[in-house]
Each structure stands twice: as structure tokens, then as C-alpha cells.
Design an enzyme around this catalytic site. Structure first.
Site, mmCIF file in Angstrom:
data_model
loop_
_atom_site.group_PDB
_atom_site.id
_atom_site.type_symbol
_atom_site.label_atom_id
_atom_site.label_comp_id
_atom_site.label_asym_id
_atom_site.label_seq_id
_atom_site.Cartn_x
_atom_site.Cartn_y
_atom_site.Cartn_z
ATOM 1 N N ASP A 1 0.818 -1.222 0.000
ATOM 2 C CA ASP A 1 0.000 0.000 0.000
ATOM 3 C C ASP A 1 0.845 1.263 0.000
ATOM 4 O O ASP A 1 0.465 2.289 0.563
ATOM 5 C CB ASP A 1 -0.974 0.013 1.200
ATOM 6 C CG ASP A 1 -1.726 -1.291 1.335
ATOM 7 O OD1 ASP A 1 -2.220 -1.765 0.302
ATOM 8 O OD2 ASP A 1 -1.795 -1.836 2.453
ATOM 9 N N LYS B 1 2.286 1.926 -5.233
ATOM 10 C CA LYS B 1 3.013 1.392 -6.402
ATOM 11 C C LYS B 1 2.235 1.595 -7.702
ATOM 12 O O LYS B 1 2.815 1.877 -8.733
ATOM 13 C CB LYS B 1 3.268 -0.116 -6.227
ATOM 14 C CG LYS B 1 4.227 -0.441 -5.109
ATOM 15 C CD LYS B 1 4.428 -1.931 -4.967
ATOM 16 C CE LYS B 1 3.242 -2.664 -4.415
ATOM 17 N NZ LYS B 1 2.912 -2.382 -3.011
ATOM 18 N N GLY C 1 -3.816 -4.812 -3.867
ATOM 19 C CA GLY C 1 -4.835 -3.805 -4.167
ATOM 20 C C GLY C 1 -4.136 -2.581 -4.714
ATOM 21 O O GLY C 1 -3.560 -1.811 -3.973
ATOM 22 N N HIS C 2 -4.132 -2.453 -6.026
ATOM 23 C CA HIS C 2 -3.422 -1.328 -6.648
ATOM 24 C C HIS C 2 -4.432 -0.321 -7.181
ATOM 25 O O HIS C 2 -5.352 -0.686 -7.905
ATOM 26 C CB HIS C 2 -2.516 -1.835 -7.771
ATOM 27 C CG HIS C 2 -1.416 -2.729 -7.270
ATOM 28 N ND1 HIS C 2 -0.624 -3.484 -8.068
ATOM 29 C CD2 HIS C 2 -0.985 -2.965 -6.006
ATOM 30 C CE1 HIS C 2 0.250 -4.154 -7.330
ATOM 31 N NE2 HIS C 2 0.046 -3.861 -6.074
ATOM 32 N N GLN D 1 2.360 -6.241 -2.752
ATOM 33 C CA GLN D 1 2.713 -6.209 -1.324
ATOM 34 C C GLN D 1 4.013 -5.392 -1.148
ATOM 35 O O GLN D 1 4.295 -4.552 -1.965
ATOM 36 C CB GLN D 1 2.839 -7.614 -0.729
ATOM 37 C CG GLN D 1 1.522 -8.377 -0.636
ATOM 38 C CD GLN D 1 1.121 -9.061 -1.922
ATOM 39 O OE1 GLN D 1 1.911 -9.733 -2.549
ATOM 40 N NE2 GLN D 1 -0.118 -8.904 -2.319
HETATM 41 P P1 IMP Z 1 -2.098 -12.816 2.517
HETATM 42 O O1 IMP Z 1 -1.157 -12.295 1.490
HETATM 43 O O2 IMP Z 1 -3.545 -12.619 2.191
HETATM 44 O O3 IMP Z 1 -1.784 -14.235 2.888
HETATM 45 O O4 IMP Z 1 -1.859 -11.967 3.868
HETATM 46 C C1 IMP Z 1 -0.639 -12.038 4.577
HETATM 47 C C2 IMP Z 1 -0.259 -10.683 5.151
HETATM 48 O O5 IMP Z 1 0.079 -9.801 4.094
HETATM 49 C C3 IMP Z 1 -1.362 -9.994 5.932
HETATM 50 O O6 IMP Z 1 -0.783 -9.251 6.993
HETATM 51 C C4 IMP Z 1 -1.984 -9.073 4.902
HETATM 52 O O7 IMP Z 1 -2.652 -7.985 5.489
HETATM 53 C C5 IMP Z 1 -0.754 -8.642 4.143
HETATM 54 N N1 IMP Z 1 -1.028 -8.255 2.752
HETATM 55 C C6 IMP Z 1 -1.254 -9.064 1.705
HETATM 56 N N2 IMP Z 1 -1.433 -8.345 0.582
HETATM 57 C C7 IMP Z 1 -1.305 -7.065 0.921
HETATM 58 C C8 IMP Z 1 -1.344 -5.841 0.156
HETATM 59 O O8 IMP Z 1 -1.507 -5.799 -1.066
HETATM 60 N N3 IMP Z 1 -1.161 -4.697 0.879
HETATM 61 C C9 IMP Z 1 -0.924 -4.716 2.202
HETATM 62 N N4 IMP Z 1 -0.852 -5.817 2.940
HETATM 63 C C10 IMP Z 1 -1.046 -6.986 2.301
#
Ligand code: IMP
Length: 432
Positions: A14, A17, A41-42, A222
Site C-alpha cells: 500500500d 506502487k 490492491g493497486h 505487497q
Molecule cells: P495474505 O497475502 O492474504 O496471505 O496476507 C498475509 C499478510 O500480508 C497480511 O498481513 C496481509 O494484510 C498482508 N497483505 C497481503 N497483501 C497485501 C497488500 O496488497 N497490501 C498490504 N498488505 C497486504
């Protein structure tokens, strides 16, 4: 000549990017996602219109060729709904999907939920999109790939074993296996038919594109601190989120990655569990959350907010060896009189200037701050105008803030974002 540029989040995702990818891909030929899935989430804002993507590379709105490479995990339902969405917005996506990307099934989402509940204290606060369970199946070699999906007889031969182990797992966790497996199989065969026209061996495709002189943007998802290996385990995601993941996730040699640009935020934010030494539990934190609309693009969860943490950013700079940085959301800090920047951690009375990596140690750390004066808040149009005038039009306090970060991290801050729109950016150094 620079032919490839990677855009990498430096913290917990977040960081903004999507906006830089949009800017850089304007002058590129191809944009590639190489890890993660629809947990991302872009957001890109064009003329006040907000486009949100979870799986498609955001360069789709630049009408570039977009590639979902082998390192990504694909939920076909999400893929087709994003394609639909972007077509109704008037774009014509030129999509290529790797034959070796792994597939997310509905039981992966359910297992994600069960595992999160089971982990209690050590839950990462996942997006519950089935990302971790899908990567687990990949690693244990029960996984189903795009190639399997488009060859129903191969899919069939692997399906029963996958279903058997996942059903047993769900039951062992006290869950209920209410999946209509026949219907899911049939639905995924249909998805396979729809996917087929997009499928390529993307390692060949991308390497040949580079041989032909094409420009490629690698779109990280991420952030570096969520990496499965080098992030804050177990409070991260299941893929290699820093630049090290590009080669494994695409089949492009590390020697072909020309430039790596890190995205940092003017403050810290994260969703999910784990210690966050600079976290703000006060009015300032709430103000930043509201001014920055810090609610998850994927899940809508309020994000945890903190002051900028130069200790962990320095670690991300070490890992990625960035050529340049982009700083975003500076406008959001407008109106805060005194800004704090964490320059060291203090643990048991000792100062640390390296990020301890282990969550158990970070838990015991307190931030040591320097303070700097803030800048005034301005209406969005005013920030846009300022961006058009260039770096020197920025408030002096903001320039001092940027330059202090730059000096501490020893990486030039080449891009500055002071608003959500495409044009609310200042480019200090050429990109390609
Ligand atoms: P997962 O990727 O859904 O397995 O989540 C694992 C961790 O990564 C959690 O703490 C999520 O909140 C975080 N996370 C996954 N994708 C994103 C993203 O695009 N932005 C921010 N945090 C993310």
C-alpha cells in the site's frame, strides 16, 4: 540502455506502487506481475476516476501488454471479473498468462480462514483470498497450474488427490467440507477454456521480447517486509515480495533487471498482525488514516498507522539495492505541526540501527525519533498545481523532510507524489 524497471514496495504494501507503475509503463511495452495474487490492491486515479486492481497489472489502463507470470497465484473468477470490469471501462486488455502459474480454488479461501483462526496469536491477518494455501499446494506439489486447467484430462488426473488431502486437512482443523467438488471441477474446466487464448510460456515470451528491444516493467505486489523469507515472519505473505522474486517469478535472469525503484510512503501503514514500533494509537494516527483514506483496497480494513520508520526502510534498501526511490502521500501529512522520523530502535537500553528482522525482537524495540516541522494542509487542486511547478515549489519543510530521508537512506528520491491523480507527481530524475 535501461530496458527493464522493477517497482517494489519497501514496507508492508500500500505504498502507492500503482501510480508509479502507471507512470513508468506509459513509456514501456509490457508490464508484468511476478508474485502474489488477488491479495494485492493497486489503485490508479486518472482525472479523479479511481481504478482498482487486485490481479491484473495496473498498466492495463495504459493499454500495454500485461503479463501474469508464473510466480503469481490466480483466482480465475477474479481474473475474469477484472477483465470484465476493465472492458466496461472502455479498455481493451492485452493479457498474457503463464502456463505455469498456480490456480486458487474456493477451498483455498476457506482453508485460509481456518488457518488464521487456528494460529490465534500468530495470525498474519491475511486477506483470506486463499493465497497462502495455494502456495502451500504449489510447494507440496499437489498444485494445479494453468496448463492443467486447459487440459482437462491432466487436470482430472491431479484433482482427486488435491481434493483428498485438502478435505482431510479441513476436517482435521474442525472445519466443514461443504464443497460441491464436481461442480467446482466443471466450473474450472470452463475457466480453462476461457483462459486458453491468453496462455503462453511466459519465460520464453518475456526473454524474446527483451531480445527484440522491448521495455518491461515489473510490478511488485505487497511490500519487501511482507516477504516470506526476508520479511517479518510469520506476519507476512507467502511469496517473495522484494526484487529477488522477479527472476523466480518470471524466468528472467537477474542480469536482465536494469533498474529497481523502491516505493516508500511518507509515513508507515500496515494491515494485519505483528509488531509495529512506530505505530500511532492517538489522534494523529486517526488523522493520517482519514486524510490518507487508509482502508484496505482488498478487504476494506482500517490500516494501522505509524511514523516513517527509517530503520526498516534502510533494510529494504539493503535488500533491493534500489537505484531510486519514490515517496508517496506527502500531502496526507499536511497540517501536522511536528513530524517524527524513527532513526534507531532502542532495545534494553541499547541503540540498534539495523532492523532486527525477528518479530519477537522487534516486539521489544522502541523507536528513537528525530523531529521535524511539518507543512500546511492544502486542498487537492492546490497540491496538483504545486506538482506542476516542480520540486522547488514544494514547501521548504517538505523538501527538508524528503532530503533528510534521502540522506539517511543514501538513495536518491527521484519521484514525489503529493496527490492521488496521475499528474500530482514530481519527477526529479529521468526514469528510463
Ligand atoms: P495474505 O497475502 O492474504 O496471505 O496476507 C498475509 C499478510 O500480508 C497480511 O498481513 C496481509 O494484510 C498482508 N497483505 C497481503 N497483501 C497485501 C497488500 O496488497 N497490501 C498490504 N498488505 C497486504
Amino acid at each position: 540502455m535501461t530496458q527493464t524497471i522493477a517497482i517494489i514496495g519497501s514496507s508492508w504494501g500500500d505504498e502507492g506502487k500503482g501510480k508509479l507503475v502507471d507512470f513508468v509503463s506509459k513509456t514501456a511495452d509490457i508490464a508484468v506481475r511476478f508474485q502474489g495474487g488477488n491479495n494485492a490492491g493497486h489503485t490508479v486515479v486518472v482525472n479523479n476516476k479511481r481504478y482498482k486492481f487486485h490481479l491484473l497489472p495496473s498498466a492495463v489502463i495504459q493499454n500495454k501488454i500485461i503479463v501474469i507470470a508464473n510466480g503469481v497465484v490466480i483466482d480465475p473468477a477474479v481474473l475474469f471479473s477484472e477483465l470484465e470490469y476493465i472492458r466496461t471501462e472502455g479498455f481493451n486488455p492485452k493479457l498474457i498468462v503463464s502456463s505455469t502459474a498456480h490456480i486458487i480454488f474456493p477451498f483455498h479461501n476457506y482453508i485460509d480462514e481456518l488457518e488464521e483462526e487456528h494460529k490465534e496469536l500468530h495470525a498474519a491477518g491475511t486477506t483470506k483470498r486463499g493465497i497462502g494455501p495455494c502456495y502451500s499446494d504449489k510447494a507440496s506439489r499437489y498444485g494445479i497450474r494453468v496448463f492443467d486447467l486447459i487440459h482437462p484430462e491432466i487436470f482430472r488426473s491431479k484433482w482427486d488427490k488435491l481434493v483428498e488431502v485438502r478435505k482431510r486437512f479441513v476436517e482435521s482443523m474442525g472445519g466443514e467440507w461443504n464443497f460441491d467438488i464436481k461442480a467446482i471441477f466443471q466450473q474450472y474446466v470452463e475457466y480453462g477454456k476461457r483462459l486458453e487464448p491468453f496462455v503462453r510460456d511466459t519465460a520464453y515470451y518475456l526473454n524474446e521480447a527483451l531480445d527484440q528491444g522491448k521495455r518491461i516493467v515489473f510490478e511488485g505486489a505487497q511490500g519487501s517486509l511482507l516477504c516470506i523469507d526476508h520479511g517479518m515472519y510469520p506476519y507476512g505473505t507467502s511469496s517473495t515480495t522484494w526484487a529477488g522474486g522477479i527472476s523466480a517469478g518470471t524466468g528472467i535472469s537477474p542480469k536482465r533487471i536494469d533498474k529497481i525503484v523502491g516505493i516508500i510512503k511518507a509515513y508507515t501503514s500496515r494491515v494485519g498482525g505483528g509488531p509495529l514500533p512506530t505505530e500511532l494509537h492517538d489522534e494523529t494516527g486517526n488523522l493520517i488514516r482519514e486524510q490518507g483514506n487508509e482502508y484496505g483496497t482488498t478487504t476494506g480494513r482500517p490500516r494501522r498507522i505509524g511514523w516513517i520508520d527509517l530503520v526498516n526502510l534502510k533494510y529494504a534498501c539493503m535488500l533491493n539495492r534500489y537505484d531510486a526511490l519514490s515517496i508517496s502521500l506527502l500531502d496526507v501529512l499536511g497540517g501536522i505541526k511536528k513530524l517524527k522520523l524513527c532513526v534507531k530502535y532502542i532495545r534494553n537500553g541499547e541503540e540498534l540501527d539495523t532492523w532486527p528482522i525477528q518479530s519477537e525482537i522487534i516486539q521489544e524495540c522502541n523507536p528513537k525519533y528525530i523531529e521535524m516541522p511539518g507543512w500546511k494542509t492544502l486542498p487537492e487542486e492546490q497540491w496538483s498545481k504545486t506538482a506542476q511547478q516542480g520540486y522547488h515549489a514544494l514547501p521548504k519543510e517538505m523538501r527538508d523532510y524528503i532530503e533528510t530521508i534521502e540522506t539517511y537512506l543514501k538513495v536518491p528520491i527521484s519521484f514525489i507524489s503529493i496527490g492521488p491523480n496521475r499528474n500530482d507527481s514530481i519527477v526529479r530524475n529521468p526514469i528510463w
